[in-house]
Design a protein around this motif. Structure first.
Motif, short mmCIF file in Angstrom:
data_model
loop_
_atom_site.label_atom_id
_atom_site.label_comp_id
_atom_site.label_asym_id
_atom_site.label_seq_id
_atom_site.Cartn_x
_atom_site.Cartn_y
_atom_site.Cartn_z
N GLU A 1 83.24 26.84 82.24
CA GLU A 1 84.20 25.83 81.75
C GLU A 1 85.21 25.44 82.83
N LEU A 2 84.73 25.29 84.06
CA LEU A 2 85.69 25.06 85.15
C LEU A 2 86.37 23.70 85.00
N GLU A 3 85.56 22.65 84.77
CA GLU A 3 86.14 21.31 84.68
C GLU A 3 86.97 21.17 83.39
N GLU A 4 86.53 21.81 82.31
CA GLU A 4 87.28 21.73 81.05
C GLU A 4 88.64 22.40 81.19
N ARG A 5 88.67 23.56 81.82
CA ARG A 5 89.92 24.35 81.86
C ARG A 5 90.77 24.02 83.08
N PHE A 6 90.11 23.61 84.19
CA PHE A 6 90.85 23.31 85.42
C PHE A 6 90.36 21.97 85.97
N PRO A 7 90.69 20.85 85.27
CA PRO A 7 90.15 19.56 85.70
C PRO A 7 90.63 19.20 87.11
N ARG A 8 89.70 18.69 87.92
CA ARG A 8 90.03 18.46 89.33
C ARG A 8 91.08 17.37 89.51
N VAL A 9 91.14 16.41 88.57
CA VAL A 9 92.16 15.36 88.76
C VAL A 9 93.58 15.89 88.57
N SER A 10 93.74 16.85 87.69
CA SER A 10 95.11 17.31 87.42
C SER A 10 95.44 18.68 88.02
N CYS A 11 94.44 19.42 88.46
CA CYS A 11 94.70 20.76 89.01
C CYS A 11 94.44 20.74 90.50
N HIS A 12 95.46 20.45 91.27
CA HIS A 12 95.28 20.52 92.72
C HIS A 12 96.05 21.73 93.23
N PHE A 13 95.32 22.67 93.82
CA PHE A 13 95.97 23.90 94.32
C PHE A 13 96.15 23.82 95.83
N ASP A 14 97.35 24.22 96.27
CA ASP A 14 97.59 24.32 97.72
C ASP A 14 96.86 25.55 98.27
N TYR A 15 96.85 26.63 97.47
CA TYR A 15 96.20 27.86 97.91
C TYR A 15 95.36 28.47 96.79
N ILE A 16 94.23 29.04 97.19
CA ILE A 16 93.46 29.92 96.31
C ILE A 16 93.54 31.31 96.94
N MET A 17 93.99 32.29 96.16
CA MET A 17 94.07 33.67 96.66
C MET A 17 92.94 34.47 96.01
N ALA A 18 92.29 35.30 96.83
CA ALA A 18 91.20 36.14 96.30
C ALA A 18 91.17 37.44 97.08
N ALA A 19 91.24 38.56 96.37
CA ALA A 19 91.16 39.86 97.03
C ALA A 19 90.06 40.68 96.38
N ASP A 20 89.09 41.07 97.19
CA ASP A 20 88.00 41.94 96.74
C ASP A 20 87.26 41.40 95.52
N VAL A 21 86.83 40.16 95.64
CA VAL A 21 86.08 39.56 94.54
C VAL A 21 84.56 39.62 94.78
#
Ligand SMILES: C[S@@+](CC[C@H](N)C(=O)[O-])C[C@H]1O[C@@H](n2cnc3c(N)ncnc32)[C@H](O)[C@@H]1O
Length: 251
Positions: free
Chosen positions: A152-172
């Motif tokens: 549900e990526l587009e449903e929950r985090f639509p690309r038009v309204s969710c612009h992230f400056d950073y994505i953080m990921a540790a040990d994924v």
């Protein structure tokens, strides 16, 4: 400053490290940010000093996301010692696979607007740690919410309204069966202008090959290489599709 507990004194200054003092100096400096309770307490917690405050993390041992992994410390140490190049003030940040929440807490303390995500089972301990360590201390209240990789990526985090400056990921990246879904998640969340900061713990060859697959889609730069911890810290940005590349004016 609210530093507390019984941490070792920090070894290796940023200057040492930048001068290439080596893996062990840096690894020691990172691990010295951890401290144990100085008194016997009824609740079991681990302490970490970042962003000039003592952070208490409650762990439980039943699931992956309930334990704090060393990659999270590596990423937090980098953020805490590189404010100038990576100024998080008012930046829009998402953490995936946040676990016990240290990276979310540190990025919030450094002024970012943070969305902290993980599987549903992990969220209550994550919310507990995030709230107890950020309440009254942060410019923006972090949001804790479910993000199951690939779903549900587009449903929950639509690309038009969710612009992230950073994505953080540790040990994924480890021996779980959702590496394709994880890649889809990075691809969905990472847009033009988004920087991924990803701490990768190297374990077994099949899962380690995720790095080569990732490199086919993203520009990858190594920020730290810590063989003694089997961890690398990467900075990544999305590769532009060939159709969008400019090859100069046509003759
Ligand atoms: C090894 S732990 C790392 C936790 C934390 N980032 C740290 O470094 O301490 C991996 C994290 O990924 C999360 N995770 C695993 N599979 C996932 C999935 N399919 N979707 C979302 N999160 C997942 C786990 O719940 C866990 O919090």
């Amino acid at each position: 400053m609210e530093l507390e507990g019984t941490a070792e004194s920090e070894t290796g200054t940023r200057a040492d490290v930048d001068a290439g003092a080596g893996d062990e100096v840096l690894a020691k400096a990172i691990m010295s940010r951890r401290f144990s309770p100085s008194l016997i307490t009824t609740e079991v917690w681990e302490g970490y000093n970042f962003a000039d405050v003592g952070i208490r993390i409650k762990e439980s041992t039943d699931i992956y996301g309930a334990v704090l992994w060393p990659s999270a410390l590596v990423l937090c140490y980098f953020l805490d010692t590189h404010h100038d190049e990576y100024n998080l003030l008012d930046k829009n940040v998402i953490e995936i696979g946040a676990g016990t929440g240290l990276v979310t807490i540190v990025t919030s303390l450094l002024g970012a607007v943070v969305t902290s995500t993980d599987l549903p089972d992990v969220l209550s301990n994550l919310q507990y740690n995030v709230s107890r360590n950020t309440r009254g201390r942060c410019r923006h209240v972090p949001r804790v919410t479910e993000l199951t990789w690939g779903q549900e990526l587009e449903e929950r985090f639509p690309r038009v309204s969710c612009h992230f400056d950073y994505i953080m990921a540790a040990d994924v990246v480890y021996g779980h069966p959702y590496l394709n879904e994880l890649m889809d998640t990075f691809e969905h969340l990472c847009q033009e202008g988004t920087v991924i900061l990803w701490a990768m713990r190297f374990r077994l060859a099949p899962e380690n090959s995720f790095v080569e697959r990732f490199e086919a889609r993203f520009h990858l730069e190594e920020l730290y290489d810590l063989p003694s911890l089997c961890i690398k810290l990467y900075r990544a940005t999305k590769k532009r599709p060939i159709s969008q590349l400019s090859f100069g004016a046509a003759a």
